[in-house]
Design a protein around this motif. Structure first.
Motif, mmCIF file in Angstrom:
data_model
loop_
_atom_site.group_PDB
_atom_site.id
_atom_site.type_symbol
_atom_site.label_atom_id
_atom_site.label_comp_id
_atom_site.label_asym_id
_atom_site.label_seq_id
_atom_site.Cartn_x
_atom_site.Cartn_y
_atom_site.Cartn_z
ATOM 1 N N GLU A 28 3.558 -6.265 11.533
ATOM 2 C CA GLU A 28 2.981 -7.407 10.801
ATOM 3 C C GLU A 28 3.224 -8.681 11.618
ATOM 4 O O GLU A 28 4.327 -8.907 12.107
ATOM 5 N N CYS A 72 -0.301 -8.949 6.494
ATOM 6 C CA CYS A 72 -0.226 -8.190 5.240
ATOM 7 C C CYS A 72 -0.735 -9.088 4.109
ATOM 8 O O CYS A 72 -0.131 -10.123 3.813
ATOM 9 N N CYS A 96 1.045 2.354 5.532
ATOM 10 C CA CYS A 96 1.107 0.894 5.468
ATOM 11 C C CYS A 96 -0.231 0.389 5.985
ATOM 12 O O CYS A 96 -0.618 0.680 7.117
ATOM 13 N N GLU A 112 6.137 2.830 11.426
ATOM 14 C CA GLU A 112 5.072 2.995 10.423
ATOM 15 C C GLU A 112 3.700 3.063 11.090
ATOM 16 O O GLU A 112 2.686 3.210 10.421
ATOM 17 N N HIS A 143 -0.570 -8.667 1.026
ATOM 18 C CA HIS A 143 0.397 -8.738 -0.086
ATOM 19 C C HIS A 143 1.480 -9.773 0.212
ATOM 20 O O HIS A 143 1.806 -10.614 -0.627
ATOM 21 N N MET A 144 2.038 -9.703 1.420
ATOM 22 C CA MET A 144 3.093 -10.668 1.772
ATOM 23 C C MET A 144 2.549 -12.090 1.717
ATOM 24 O O MET A 144 3.246 -13.023 1.307
ATOM 25 N N SER A 166 0.826 -1.217 0.000
ATOM 26 C CA SER A 166 0.000 0.000 0.000
ATOM 27 C C SER A 166 0.858 1.263 0.000
ATOM 28 O O SER A 166 0.443 2.299 -0.515
ATOM 29 N N ASN A 188 10.232 0.991 0.417
ATOM 30 C CA ASN A 188 8.963 0.444 -0.091
ATOM 31 C C ASN A 188 8.349 1.390 -1.117
ATOM 32 O O ASN A 188 7.266 1.934 -0.936
HETATM 33 S S1 SF4 Z 1 3.300 -4.775 5.697
HETATM 34 FE FE1 SF4 Z 1 2.540 -4.953 3.590
HETATM 35 S S2 SF4 Z 1 1.541 -2.973 3.118
HETATM 36 FE FE2 SF4 Z 1 2.825 -2.686 4.968
HETATM 37 S S3 SF4 Z 1 4.819 -1.916 4.216
HETATM 38 FE FE3 SF4 Z 1 4.994 -4.172 4.364
HETATM 39 S S4 SF4 Z 1 4.392 -4.904 2.297
HETATM 40 FE FE4 SF4 Z 1 3.683 -2.775 2.456
#
Ligand code: SF4
Length: 231
Positions: free
Chosen positions: A164, A187, A101, A129, A189-190, A17, A44
């Motif tokens: 995370e 996350c 994030c 973050e 995406h991860m 994001s 990022n």
């Molecule tokens: S946790 Fe996911 S959205 Fe957040 S910085 Fe890492 S990859 Fe990006």
């Protein structure tokens, strides 16, 4: 960083994001609005954004990088919360972007206070973050490596890592005497990167990242500058 290597991504939809919050054009417009003000971008970000950046940073070295420039004003992209954290640690005026994030943004002060009430003596450590009120409600704020070192060095009986949640799983293995309290924010995406997708990627060499040489050459400069400042 390795233009002569083949780089494969197991799922092309695995993004971030923060990275998707800003484009190279956005950075060019900011530079027009604030001429001469150096641009510091979090890692990022896309290569296109890095190509418009003076120097990259990580959450671990963001404060050091900004201070090292020796200027009064810096454009800091794209994480608004990390920008606020850096501003709180320096005298430099920070021009921020509105990126967040999506994982760290879900934490709030009430959740932190509730966990502290239910777990007397717990140490709560937050990633920069996170929103400022979450950082203020925590015992310590630090990058991923900073949080890992905090747990290793202090060996608290109970800890909550405000980041995370896969991170706590990894660190728990190395610190068996520490109890980890986990409000789990994953996350998406991860989590797209799975073992079957990695296997498919390796066997069939799918998902190759192709970039033009001009972007590669420009983007690399901002990363190399970060590395040079770190030495
Ligand atoms: S946790 Fe996911 S959205 Fe957040 S910085 Fe890492 S990859 Fe990006």
């Amino acid at each position: 960083m390795s233009p002569d290597k083949k780089v494969l991504l197991p799922d092309m939809k695995a993004g971030c994001s923060l990275s998707s919050s800003i484009t190279g054009k956005d950075v060019r417009l900011l530079k027009e609005k604030y001429p001469g003000v150096p641009v510091v971008s979090y890692v990022n970000t896309s290569a296109e954004v890095k190509a418009e950046t003076d120097v990259c940073c990580t959450s671990a070295n963001a404060v050091k990088i900004v201070k090292s420039l020796g200027v009064k004003k810096v454009i800091f992209l794209p994480d608004d919360y990390l920008a606020k954290y850096v501003a709180s640690q320096t005298d430099v005026e920070i021009i921020a972007w509105k990126g967040i994030c999506m994982v760290h943004d879900q934490f709030n002060e009430k959740e932190i206070n509730d966990i502290r009430d239910k777990n007397p003596g717990i140490k709560i450590i937050a990633h920069p973050e996170c929103p400022p009120e979450v950082i203020n409600a925590s015992d310590f704020a630090g990058s991923t490596s900073g949080m890992i070192n905090y747990v290793k060095d202090n060996q608290p009986s109970k800890v909550m890592m405000v980041t995370e949640c896969s991170m706590s799983d990894n660190i728990q293995v190395e610190n068996p005497n520490v109890e980890f309290i986990k409000p789990c924010n994953l996350c998406p995406h991860m989590k797209r990167i799975t073992l079957p997708k990695i296997l498919d990627c390796l066997e069939n060499e799918t998902g190759e990242i192709i970039m033009d040489k001009n972007t590669i050459d420009k983007a690399r400069l901002s990363v190399e500058k970060m590395v040079a400042i770190g030495r």
